[in-house]
Design a protein around this motif. Structure first.
Motif, short mmCIF file in Angstrom:
data_model
loop_
_atom_site.label_atom_id
_atom_site.label_comp_id
_atom_site.label_asym_id
_atom_site.label_seq_id
_atom_site.Cartn_x
_atom_site.Cartn_y
_atom_site.Cartn_z
N PHE A 1 49.11 -20.82 -25.64
CA PHE A 1 50.12 -21.58 -26.38
C PHE A 1 51.34 -21.83 -25.49
O PHE A 1 51.85 -22.96 -25.41
CB PHE A 1 50.52 -20.81 -27.64
CG PHE A 1 51.77 -21.32 -28.31
CD1 PHE A 1 51.72 -22.41 -29.17
CD2 PHE A 1 53.01 -20.72 -28.08
CE1 PHE A 1 52.88 -22.90 -29.79
CE2 PHE A 1 54.16 -21.20 -28.68
CZ PHE A 1 54.10 -22.29 -29.54
N HIS A 2 51.80 -20.80 -24.82
CA HIS A 2 53.00 -20.94 -23.98
C HIS A 2 52.73 -21.77 -22.73
O HIS A 2 53.60 -22.53 -22.28
CB HIS A 2 53.54 -19.55 -23.61
CG HIS A 2 54.17 -18.84 -24.76
ND1 HIS A 2 55.30 -19.28 -25.37
CD2 HIS A 2 53.79 -17.70 -25.41
CE1 HIS A 2 55.63 -18.45 -26.36
NE2 HIS A 2 54.72 -17.49 -26.40
N TYR B 1 60.74 -20.88 -23.86
CA TYR B 1 60.31 -20.94 -25.26
C TYR B 1 60.88 -22.21 -25.90
O TYR B 1 61.85 -22.17 -26.65
CB TYR B 1 60.75 -19.66 -25.99
CG TYR B 1 60.33 -18.44 -25.21
CD1 TYR B 1 59.04 -17.96 -25.27
CD2 TYR B 1 61.23 -17.80 -24.33
CE1 TYR B 1 58.63 -16.87 -24.51
CE2 TYR B 1 60.83 -16.71 -23.57
CZ TYR B 1 59.53 -16.25 -23.66
OH TYR B 1 59.12 -15.19 -22.91
N ILE B 2 60.26 -23.31 -25.59
CA ILE B 2 60.77 -24.63 -25.97
C ILE B 2 60.87 -24.77 -27.48
O ILE B 2 61.86 -25.28 -28.01
CB ILE B 2 59.87 -25.72 -25.36
CG1 ILE B 2 59.94 -25.66 -23.83
CG2 ILE B 2 60.30 -27.11 -25.86
CD1 ILE B 2 58.90 -26.50 -23.13
N SER B 3 59.86 -24.32 -28.19
CA SER B 3 59.83 -24.47 -29.65
C SER B 3 60.56 -23.35 -30.37
O SER B 3 60.78 -23.42 -31.58
CB SER B 3 58.38 -24.51 -30.14
OG SER B 3 57.76 -23.25 -29.91
N SER C 1 47.32 -30.55 -19.76
CA SER C 1 48.62 -31.14 -19.41
C SER C 1 48.68 -31.54 -17.95
O SER C 1 49.18 -32.62 -17.60
CB SER C 1 49.76 -30.16 -19.73
OG SER C 1 49.78 -29.84 -21.10
N LYS D 1 50.62 -24.25 -22.60
CA LYS D 1 50.58 -25.63 -23.08
C LYS D 1 51.99 -26.15 -23.34
O LYS D 1 52.33 -27.29 -23.00
CB LYS D 1 49.73 -25.73 -24.35
CG LYS D 1 49.53 -27.16 -24.85
CD LYS D 1 48.56 -27.22 -26.02
CE LYS D 1 48.34 -28.67 -26.47
NZ LYS D 1 47.40 -28.75 -27.60
N GLU D 2 52.82 -25.33 -23.96
CA GLU D 2 54.20 -25.74 -24.25
C GLU D 2 54.98 -26.01 -22.96
O GLU D 2 55.87 -26.86 -22.91
CB GLU D 2 54.89 -24.66 -25.08
CG GLU D 2 56.16 -25.13 -25.73
CD GLU D 2 56.68 -24.14 -26.77
OE1 GLU D 2 56.70 -24.49 -27.97
OE2 GLU D 2 57.07 -23.01 -26.38
N SER D 3 54.64 -25.28 -21.90
CA SER D 3 55.30 -25.47 -20.59
C SER D 3 54.66 -26.57 -19.77
O SER D 3 55.17 -26.92 -18.70
CB SER D 3 55.25 -24.15 -19.80
OG SER D 3 56.04 -23.16 -20.40
#
Length: 308
Positions: A283-284, A273-275, A294, A286-288
């Motif tokens: 969403f997760h 959970y970077i953010s 990506s 993309k964040e990863s």
């Protein structure tokens, strides 16, 4: 994949003496199993540790026990009982974990399973199955039923393109053939990469493979993939699981152990959970950095190339 698991269990119950336990979950999905199994369908309530121990006890009466829950409640909460009652005693308990990876989205970390098959792979006598597509569920269930020790089945959402024809189930499958980067996936995430990859010119198109079973063995890896690995300058492993203990590390260890030449290695994995925020599964991802955009960006492929 919940519909497919229900159908597979019902068919299995016609051939084998099984019990099915749920941790007070499966509304609007498991009712057909309850009708088919009668008093061998047990709602164990919100008592996951006890559910595993009860399942172990049922196996001593000649039943094969199938246990269902949301993924983290299936492997994390009752880990001690899985380790002691199921694995050390080699009981034929089959764990069905719904919603692997970030599957439960905004429900947050308590409902996510990011380290499940890595943790369970450390246990003796445990075999893990991570179906990539809904069509994988029935052959995997049949295979699990023939294994006389514990198994873990991680369910997710099938992301197969509607017009894509799958080959017959195998622990390793080539889904897209190409002369571009070599991508090896574990889990349903691979489905979102198939159609965009097929639109790329073959000389640049990624070659995509998917694996669905752990532990790994060199003998199980198809010869065409071993040849591709030997010839590749780079290869990429992508999974919705943390790096430690994950498919990427297990594959790399296996290849190194067998003195296999390793090209440049890239690992796409769940980064937590970077953010500090919770969102949808996409969403997760993309964040990863494991979503389609990506990964293609890291391969120097842009989505504008897909239609060229």
């Amino acid at each position: 994949m919940r519909k497919e698991i229900a159908n597979a269990i019902i068919e299995l119950s016609k051939q084998q003496n099984i019990a099915f336990l749920t941790g007070d979950l499966g509304f609007m999905a498991l009712e057909p199993i309850r009708e088919a199994l009668g008093n061998k369908f047990i709602n164990a309530g919100v008592s996951e540790q006890n559910m595993i121990s009860v399942a172990a006890g049922l196996t001593f009466s000649g039943l094969q026990a199938w246990v269902y829950s949301i993924a983290p409640f299936c492997y994390a909460r009752p880990f001690e009982q899985i380790r002691n009652d199921a694995c050390f005693n080699k009981r034929p308990i089959k764990l069905i974990a719904n919603g692997g990876g970030y599957g439960y989205g905004v429900m947050g970390a308590t409902h996510h399973a990011l380290e499940d098959y890595g943790i369970l792979s450390t246990l003796p006598n445990m075999q893990c199955f991570i179906p990539a597509f809904a069509a994988d569920v029935n052959p995997i269930v049949n295979k699990m039923a023939k294994i006389p020790h514990p198994c873990y089945l991680r369910l997710g959402r099938c992301e197969k393109p509607a017009n894509f024809t799958l080959e017959k189930y195998h622990p390793w499958r080539r889904l897209v053939q190409g002369h571009g980067p070599l991508l090896i996936f574990m889990g349903p995430l691979v489905g979102s990469f198939i159609e965009p990859s097929l639109q790329i010119e073959e000389k640049n198109r990624p070659e995509i493979w998917v694996a669905t079973e752990l532990p790994l063995s060199l003998e199980s890896i198809p010869t065409p993939l071993l040849k591709k690995l030997a010839d590749a300058r780079n290869f990429y492993v992508i999974e919705e699981h943390v790096a430690t203990g994950g498919f990427g590390q297990q594959l790399l260890w296996l290849l190194l152990k067998n003195d296999f030449h390793i090209p440049r290695f890239f690992h796409g994995f769940a980064k937590g959970y970077i953010s500090g925020k919770y969102g949808s599964q996409q969403f997760h991802r993309k964040e990863s950095g494991i979503d389609l955009h990506s990964i293609f960006q890291s391969l120097n492929l842009t989505l504008t190339e897909l239609s060229s």
